[in-house]
Structure formats: C-alpha cells, structure tokens
Design an enzyme around this catalytic site. Structure first.
Site, PDB file in Angstrom:
ATOM      1  N   GLU A  95       0.866  -1.177   0.000  1.00 24.18           N
ATOM      2  CA  GLU A  95       0.000   0.000   0.000  1.00 24.18           C
ATOM      3  C   GLU A  95       0.898   1.221   0.000  1.00 24.18           C
ATOM      4  O   GLU A  95       1.682   1.430   0.924  1.00 24.18           O
ATOM      5  CB  GLU A  95      -0.913   0.035   1.225  1.00 24.18           C
TER       6      GLU A  95
ATOM      7  N   CYS B  43      -3.716   7.758   4.892  1.00 26.84           N
ATOM      8  CA  CYS B  43      -3.525   7.365   3.498  1.00 26.84           C
ATOM      9  C   CYS B  43      -4.815   7.467   2.708  1.00 26.84           C
ATOM     10  O   CYS B  43      -4.789   7.530   1.477  1.00 26.84           O
ATOM     11  CB  CYS B  43      -2.963   5.947   3.425  1.00 26.84           C
TER      12      CYS B  43
END
Length: 518
Positions: free
Chosen positions: A258, A297
């Site tokens: 990620e 994020c």
C-alpha cells in the site's frame, strides 16, 4: 538521566539493540520520550523461531480456536487502553478523538475478526469450491484447498497508524495460523511496542506468534524465506526498493503493497448550495482535512465540484475550517494536534510550497495561531486549502494530480460535466478511495462503476445514508482496503477475504474417498 531504550521481542525473548538508539520525540513540546534500536539482533534466528515455534503452535489450532486467541488479545488491549491514549498524545501529537481512530479502530478490527472466526470450519484448511470430477466415472476428482502459508508474515508499517496498522494486518494473519513479525515506523514505534509487550506479558498467544522489531529495518528482508509473506505500508519510493529485493525477485516472497494515494471526493452535478448532498460533501471534506492532521492514506486530497458551485463550496468549507483550533492536544480547546515529527512537518511545508506554484491558496495554514503551544517547537500545520479557477485549469494542471501532501491539505477542482470530472479523477493513477455525493441513485451507481477500476473502494454518500455512512477515510474491516496503480496494487481486509493473502491455493487430486477425508 538517560531515556529508556525500548526492547525488541524476537526469538521468544526481549532483546535490546546494541546501539545508542534513535530518539522518539513529543512533536508538540519537543521532549525526548524513548529510544528504539534494532542493531545486532539475530533476525534469521528470530524469524526461524517464529516459523517453527509460533507457526507450529498456531497451525495446531483450528480457525475457531485462533479466533478465541484474537478475543483474548482484545481483552488485553481494552485493559490497557488508557495507557495507549497517553502514548498517542505524547508521541503522535493527536487529540483524543484522533487517537481513537487508531486505537479503538485497532480494537474494533480485532473484535471483528474474532467474531468472523465463527463462520470458518472447525478445522485447519479451507475448501475452495466443490470437488470436480476428472474421470468419466467420477473415480478421480480434484478439490481445491486453501492452506495457511508455511512461513511467517513480516509487516513493515507507516508512522500514522501505530496501533491499527499492526492489528489490521495481524488479525487475519493470526486467524490464518501465520506468525507475525512487525516492524513499525521508527518515529511512532512506542505505541506498537507497548501493545505487543502487553500481549506478550499476558501470555495469550503462543511463543513466537507475535514479534516486534523497533528501529532500523536493515536485514529484515534478508531474513525472509520463500514461504514467508511481506506486507508493506508506506511511500512508493520505499515500495519500489522493496520490490527489487532478492526476497521478492528471486525467492518469490508474496508481497502486499500500500503506497501513495491521491484520493478524491466528487460532488455530483445537479446539487444546489445548501442541499443535503452539498452539506454532506463539505462536512466530510473538512473532517478528512483535519482528522489526524490529514495524516491518513485515505484522506481526501482532490475535491471535485461543479464549476458553478466553486464559490459556494469554498465559502462553506472555509467557514468550517475556521473553527478548527490547532495546538497542544492536551488542551481541551484544541481540535487538531500536530504532525508526528519535525521531518513530517518539513515534508508538508515543502508539499504546500509545490502546490502553491500551480494553484491558488484560499487558506494558508503554514503558520497557524496555536493554542498552548510554541510555534518554534510544535510540528503544527493548520488546514490549508487550494483551488483552481476552472475546468480548463484542472485539465492543464499536473501538480494537483501528482502531489500528495500528507497533512491537512486539499485542493478544490471545478469540472464542466461528469465525463470530464471522471477523467480528471482518473489522473490520480489509482487510489485507495473515491467518495461520491449526490441524491440521484442511478447517477451515483453509474459513476461508481465508471470509477471502480481505478480505486480500491468507492464510498457513495446520499442523503438517506448521511447519518449512517462510515466516512470517506474510515477503513472498515468488512470492506476492502487497498488500491490499484499508484496506490500499490495491494488488498487488505474485506472481511474473510483478507485470509487469502495468508493462504496458498492447492489442488488435491485423488479418489472420492481421499477427497472426502480432506
């Protein structure tokens, strides 16, 4: 008086690093808190202990029994919850509500997987589909199974979620029967280390099931073996370095990444200023800019609005952001704390300067008025809002589609029509999440399908779900977390789908009696 050096837990014992350690600081008042160091650790030996002792013990249990282990971990964390809040305030500079996103989010995720275990068989493998006949008379069949990986799971995590980042990965791994080694980001490693210590001290997991390495990451990937798995959350540059390591290229260690994500929110056409969808959009954008000081994020970085509504959205959003008090999170008047470190503060300031070269600054948060904090010391940045003047400028711009400022920063981007807006959203080159706001179910569903290939999650907010929707940036364990392209191409969570990463699919071929005995 020297600062405490936090120990690492590896090979079934607590081990101090051999160096002086890296200091962790309070990002608001600047005091040194603790030190971390991983120098001189026997990583190959510690990893083998995790595989042989921790892995064997976990795999000796059924899925439901491992679910009971997760429930026991939840009880330990709940018991020590107040201490975690104190560490988060000191080391991450977060107000209590923002600390809850991390700490209570971690506990909720663990609880969810403990409950999901009841849906799994009371055995040690998972069946993948029905048996298929390979012979005309049915005397030879093929059955696909999912069996836990033979190695360990190495987690290299980002600084912004030291609690949730650990447990959202560890919960499905442990439930799968895979031992875990966690390497938290150095700057906020204290909370991760404390949680692991509490669980280890409580003795609720088998020896070797959970390990933590604080400090530098040197040697971690060198200690991986072919049947291990790696899960990384962090920058795209670091992800690219990891992907080039021999563990990935030669040993074929499975990797989940990620990375960067320039997420979007889109106010659909046909909304009037002050309408329900309009208000939901503005409220969510304000929240996503300020929760954890924008250090998520999944936070909204680009907010797309119909050209005619740009002035109204700007006015309403600026009014909300003006109520955000910034400063010392220990002061009850403060609604937004600091960035996590001086390095992160400098990075955000540099990112704001880059955006300022290509967009108009509507709200400058670089030097906010602080509550109960010294601006010369505190790593605080206030909400910072940019805008482009029209749809043509959005198409001509590159910086707003390429720059992720990991702080309380967003840009308003006007669009002419929905097809143009969709094209501009796609210029994010793959994101974790996009959110849509409107009241036309058909248009919302159609836009969701258009944008689905470019995102890991499409969060649709209409007035009837306004009070119950879980939030653009909130990662729920029942839903997928991850995204294609720039976002890293990985997948986490999604309920029991998360177990796929920690299992290998195998086809077992044999007589029906053999297949039944599986």
């Amino acid at each position: 008086m020297s600062t405490e050096l936090l120990s690492n837990y590896i090979g079934g014992r607590w081990v101090a690093g051999q160096g002086a350690g890296t200091a962790l600081f309070d990002p608001v008042i600047g005091t040194e808190l603790v030190r971390v160091d991983a120098g001189g650790l026997d990583l190959p030996g510690g990893f083998e202990f995790a595989r042989s002792r921790g892995g064997a013990a976990l795999k000796g249990l059924s899925y439901r029994q491992r679910g009971e282990l997760l429930a026991a971990v939840v009880q330990v964390l709940q018991k020590n919850r107040d201490a975690y809040y104190e560490i988060a305030t000191a080391n991450s500079g977060t107000v209590r509500n923002d600390s809850a996103v991390d700490i209570d989010g971690a506990i909720y995720t663990l609880t969810t997987y403990a409950k999901l275990a009841a849906q799994l068989p009371d055995g040690d493998v998972l069946r993948d589909g029905d048996a298929l006949s390979l012979a005309k008379d049915g005397s030879f069949q093929s059955q696909h199974l999912l069996t836990p990986v033979a190695g360990l799971a190495l987690f290299i995590n980002a600084f912004n979620f030291p609690a949730w980042g650990l447990w959202e990965k560890a919960a499905p791994a442990l439930l799968s029967g895979v031992p875990v080694v966690i390497k938290p980001a150095t700057s906020t490693a204290w909370l991760t280390q404390r949680m692991v210590k509490d669980v280890v001290d409580a003795g609720v997991l088998p020896a070797g099931a959970l390990s933590v390495v604080c400090g530098g990451s040197a040697g971690l990937l060198d200690a991986l073996q072919p049947f291990d798995v790696l899960s990384f959350t962090g920058s795209a540059d670091t992800a690219a370095t990891l992907r080039r390591h021999d563990a990935i290229t030669r040993l074929s260690v499975r990797a989940n990444i990620e990375a960067d994500s320039i997420n979007s929110a889109l106010l659909m056409p046909g909304q009037a200023a002050g309408s329900a969808a309009f208000e939901l959009f503005v409220k969510e954008l304000s929240r996503e800019m300020t929760v954890k000081s924008g250090q998520k994020c999944t936070a909204i970085r680009r907010a797309f609005v119909p050209e005619a509504l740009l002035p109204a959205v700007s006015e309403a959003l600026l009014a909300r952001l003006a109520r955000t008090t910034v400063g010392n999170p220990r002061n009850e008047a403060v609604r937004m704390g600091s960035l996590v470190s001086r390095a992160q503060y400098d990075s955000v300031q540099e990112g704001i300067a880059r955006l300022a070269q290509g967009a108009e600054m509507l709200l400058d948060g670089r030097r906010p008025t602080l509550v109960d904090a010294d601006a010369a010391v505190a790593c605080c940045v206030g909400p910072t809002l940019f805008a482009l003047p029209g749809a043509a400028a959005v198409e001509a711009s590159a910086v707003v589609h390429d720059t992720e400022v990991f702080g309380p920063v967003a840009t308003l981007l006007p669009y002419r029509d929905l097809p143009q807006a969709a094209r501009q959203v796609q210029r994010g080159l793959g994101s974790l999440v996009v959110s849509l706001y409107g009241d036309d179910a058909g248009a919302l569903a159609g836009t969701a399908k258009v944008l689905a290939p470019f995102h890991g999650r499409v969060h649709v907010v209409s007035p009837e779900a306004g009070a119950s929707q879980t939030g653009h940036g909130n990662v729920m364990p029942q839903s997928l977390h991850g995204g294609p392209g720039r976002a890293g191409g990985g997948e986490e969570l999604g309920g029991l789908r998360a177990l796929n990463f920690y299992h290998r699919r195998v086809a077992v071929q044999g007589a029906p009696a053999v297949i039944s005995a599986l």
